[in-house]
Design a protein around this motif. Structure first.
Motif, PDB file in Angstrom:
ATOM      1  N   ALA A 135       0.827  -1.211   0.000  1.00 39.18           N
ATOM      2  CA  ALA A 135       0.000   0.000   0.000  1.00 39.18           C
ATOM      3  C   ALA A 135       0.861   1.261   0.000  1.00 39.18           C
ATOM      4  N   HIS A 136       2.051   1.167   0.602  1.00 37.04           N
ATOM      5  CA  HIS A 136       2.881   2.368   0.736  1.00 37.04           C
ATOM      6  C   HIS A 136       4.078   2.396  -0.198  1.00 37.04           C
ATOM      7  N   LYS A 137       4.153   1.452  -1.121  1.00 33.65           N
ATOM      8  CA  LYS A 137       5.363   1.364  -1.944  1.00 33.65           C
ATOM      9  C   LYS A 137       5.452   2.517  -2.951  1.00 33.65           C
ATOM     10  N   ARG A 138       6.697   2.830  -3.318  1.00 38.41           N
ATOM     11  CA  ARG A 138       6.903   3.803  -4.383  1.00 38.41           C
ATOM     12  C   ARG A 138       6.615   3.128  -5.727  1.00 38.41           C
ATOM     13  N   ASP A 139       6.291   3.946  -6.737  1.00 32.97           N
ATOM     14  CA  ASP A 139       5.968   3.389  -8.056  1.00 32.97           C
ATOM     15  C   ASP A 139       7.133   2.601  -8.654  1.00 32.97           C
ATOM     16  N   ASP A 140       8.369   3.007  -8.297  1.00 37.69           N
ATOM     17  CA  ASP A 140       9.532   2.327  -8.887  1.00 37.69           C
ATOM     18  C   ASP A 140      10.006   1.136  -8.050  1.00 37.69           C
ATOM     19  N   GLN A 141       9.251   0.785  -7.009  1.00 39.58           N
ATOM     20  CA  GLN A 141       9.618  -0.393  -6.214  1.00 39.58           C
ATOM     21  C   GLN A 141       8.828  -1.612  -6.668  1.00 39.58           C
ATOM     22  N   VAL A 142       9.472  -2.775  -6.527  1.00 35.83           N
ATOM     23  CA  VAL A 142       8.787  -4.037  -6.814  1.00 35.83           C
ATOM     24  C   VAL A 142       8.618  -4.792  -5.502  1.00 35.83           C
ATOM     25  N   VAL A 143       7.381  -5.146  -5.176  1.00 33.01           N
ATOM     26  CA  VAL A 143       7.099  -5.884  -3.946  1.00 33.01           C
ATOM     27  C   VAL A 143       6.554  -7.259  -4.317  1.00 33.01           C
ATOM     28  N   VAL A 144       7.183  -8.284  -3.750  1.00 34.14           N
ATOM     29  CA  VAL A 144       6.849  -9.669  -4.085  1.00 34.14           C
ATOM     30  C   VAL A 144       6.410 -10.410  -2.821  1.00 34.14           C
ATOM     31  N   GLY A 145       5.262 -11.075  -2.900  1.00 33.42           N
ATOM     32  CA  GLY A 145       4.793 -11.883  -1.780  1.00 33.42           C
ATOM     33  C   GLY A 145       4.873 -13.361  -2.109  1.00 33.42           C
ATOM     34  N   PHE A 146       4.756 -14.166  -1.094  1.00 30.69           N
ATOM     35  CA  PHE A 146       4.711 -15.614  -1.247  1.00 30.69           C
ATOM     36  C   PHE A 146       3.405 -16.119  -0.659  1.00 30.69           C
ATOM     37  N   SER A 170       0.337  -6.782  -3.795  1.00 29.33           N
ATOM     38  CA  SER A 170       1.748  -6.786  -4.217  1.00 29.33           C
ATOM     39  C   SER A 170       1.839  -6.857  -5.741  1.00 29.33           C
ATOM     40  N   ASP A 171       3.047  -6.631  -6.281  1.00 31.73           N
ATOM     41  CA  ASP A 171       3.238  -6.684  -7.733  1.00 31.73           C
ATOM     42  C   ASP A 171       3.219  -8.119  -8.238  1.00 31.73           C
ATOM     43  N   PHE A 172       3.774  -9.019  -7.417  1.00 31.14           N
ATOM     44  CA  PHE A 172       3.816 -10.445  -7.767  1.00 31.14           C
ATOM     45  C   PHE A 172       3.481 -11.283  -6.542  1.00 31.14           C
ATOM     46  N   LEU A 173       2.981 -12.482  -6.816  1.00 36.66           N
ATOM     47  CA  LEU A 173       2.784 -13.460  -5.744  1.00 36.66           C
ATOM     48  C   LEU A 173       3.354 -14.796  -6.217  1.00 36.66           C
ATOM     49  N   VAL A 174       4.255 -15.333  -5.427  1.00 35.03           N
ATOM     50  CA  VAL A 174       4.843 -16.644  -5.719  1.00 35.03           C
ATOM     51  C   VAL A 174       4.066 -17.674  -4.914  1.00 35.03           C
ATOM     52  N   LEU A 175       3.432 -18.572  -5.660  1.00 37.81           N
ATOM     53  CA  LEU A 175       2.484 -19.496  -5.037  1.00 37.81           C
ATOM     54  C   LEU A 175       3.115 -20.880  -4.987  1.00 37.81           C
ATOM     55  N   ASN A 176       3.090 -21.500  -3.836  1.00 39.36           N
ATOM     56  CA  ASN A 176       3.484 -22.902  -3.815  1.00 39.36           C
ATOM     57  C   ASN A 176       2.620 -23.717  -2.887  1.00 39.36           C
ATOM     58  N   GLN A 177       2.554 -25.010  -3.249  1.00 37.36           N
ATOM     59  CA  GLN A 177       1.745 -25.923  -2.461  1.00 37.36           C
ATOM     60  C   GLN A 177       2.632 -26.502  -1.368  1.00 37.36           C
ATOM     61  N   VAL A 178       2.148 -26.479  -0.164  1.00 34.84           N
ATOM     62  CA  VAL A 178       2.927 -27.054   0.932  1.00 34.84           C
ATOM     63  C   VAL A 178       2.123 -28.160   1.595  1.00 34.84           C
ATOM     64  N   GLY A 179       2.838 -29.040   2.252  1.00 31.54           N
ATOM     65  CA  GLY A 179       2.186 -30.119   2.988  1.00 31.54           C
ATOM     66  C   GLY A 179       3.162 -30.664   3.993  1.00 31.54           C
ATOM     67  N   TRP A 180       2.834 -31.800   4.529  1.00 33.32           N
ATOM     68  CA  TRP A 180       3.709 -32.376   5.549  1.00 33.32           C
ATOM     69  C   TRP A 180       5.099 -32.643   4.988  1.00 33.32           C
ATOM     70  N   SER A 181       5.187 -33.001   3.698  1.00 32.10           N
ATOM     71  CA  SER A 181       6.502 -33.365   3.159  1.00 32.10           C
ATOM     72  C   SER A 181       6.853 -32.542   1.928  1.00 32.10           C
ATOM     73  N   GLN A 182       6.231 -31.399   1.761  1.00 31.45           N
ATOM     74  CA  GLN A 182       6.447 -30.637   0.532  1.00 31.45           C
ATOM     75  C   GLN A 182       6.538 -29.144   0.810  1.00 31.45           C
ATOM     76  N   GLY A 183       7.463 -28.484   0.161  1.00 29.37           N
ATOM     77  CA  GLY A 183       7.508 -27.017   0.184  1.00 29.37           C
ATOM     78  C   GLY A 183       8.287 -26.443   1.341  1.00 29.37           C
TER      79      GLY A 183
END
Ligand code: C5P
Length: 220
Positions: A135-146, A170-183
């Motif tokens: 919400a507060h980022k500058r236009d020239d900043q890139v914010v990435v979430g997971f 955010s500009d990007f979201l990195v999505l991954n599947q997690v579980g007991w034995s993954q991620g």
């Protein structure tokens, strides 16, 4: 690969799992090892960036040569990342941040003799750090979430990611599947990257270092 395509860029990466104290000897935590965040920090450094690594609990060594800021709780992480973000070109929120913390931290150990067979903990919500940064980022900043989700159906996982991306802003979201034995706490990862608006811009699987470089390709 881009060589030193991040030369002169200031990249702030958060990594690891926050720990929210219950009393002097106990905490609420999560199974994040910090591997993916540390891989992003070292890959960014190899590409010429000045890297600030804000580390919650890590089970791996941080890369040498990065500026390391160690934190425990979500609130400490928030203070550190908001300060570092001011001079950052890129902020990557890889850390697994506790959504809730204990309403109170006891001065003395919680004792079984005071509680008997059940013990109820009251939790309060932590601020959403990624949403605040976005919400507060500058236009020239890139914010990435997971987003680490346990949804097993790939299409439903992407829809969850789109909803989360819109909520976080955010500009990007990195999505991954997690579980007991993954991620979490594993050596490899499989991710889908969404950009603002919800389009899929990249899919990658492999070692966390190779995934880190693919994510930095998108950011660069
Ligand atoms: O909502 P969820 O925890 O799934 O969101 C994950 C993303 O949001 C990650 O990038 C994480 O670092 C960030 N996050 C945050 N503040 C919180 C919880 C998560 O910035 N309180």
């Amino acid at each position: 690969r881009g060589g030193v395509d991040l030369a002169g860029k200031r990249v702030v990466v958060t990594a690891g799992g926050t720990r929210e104290p219950l009393d002097p000897v106990r905490f609420l935590g999560n199974r994040s090892s910090g591997r993916q965040g540390v891989a992003i920090a070292s890959a960014a450094q190899a590409r010429g960036a000045d890297v600030v690594l804000i580390a919650a609990h890590l089970e791996v060594d941080p890369p040498e040569g990065v500026e390391l800021i160690e934190v425990q709780t979500a609130l400490e992480l928030q203070e550190a990342v908001e300060e570092a973000a001011r001079s950052a070109d890129v902020v990557v929120m890889t850390a697994a941040v506790a959504d809730y913390r204990p309403a109170e931290t006891r001065e003395a150990k919680i004792k079984k003799s005071d509680h008997g067979d059940t013990l109820t903990l009251e939790l309060v919500a932590n601020p959403d750090i990624l949403a605040g940064l976005s919400a507060h980022k500058r236009d020239d900043q890139v914010v990435v979430g997971f987003a680490a989700e346990t949804e097993p159906d790939p299409q439903a996982l992407i829809e969850l990611g789109r909803t989360k991306l819109a909520a976080k802003g955010s500009d990007f979201l990195v999505l991954n599947q997690v579980g007991w034995s993954q991620g979490f706490a594993t050596e490899s990862n499989e991710v889908v990257v969404l950009r603002k608006g919800g389009d899929i811009v990249m899919e990658a699987s492999g070692s966390k270092l190779s995934v880190a470089d693919r994510i930095l390709d998108v950011i660069a």
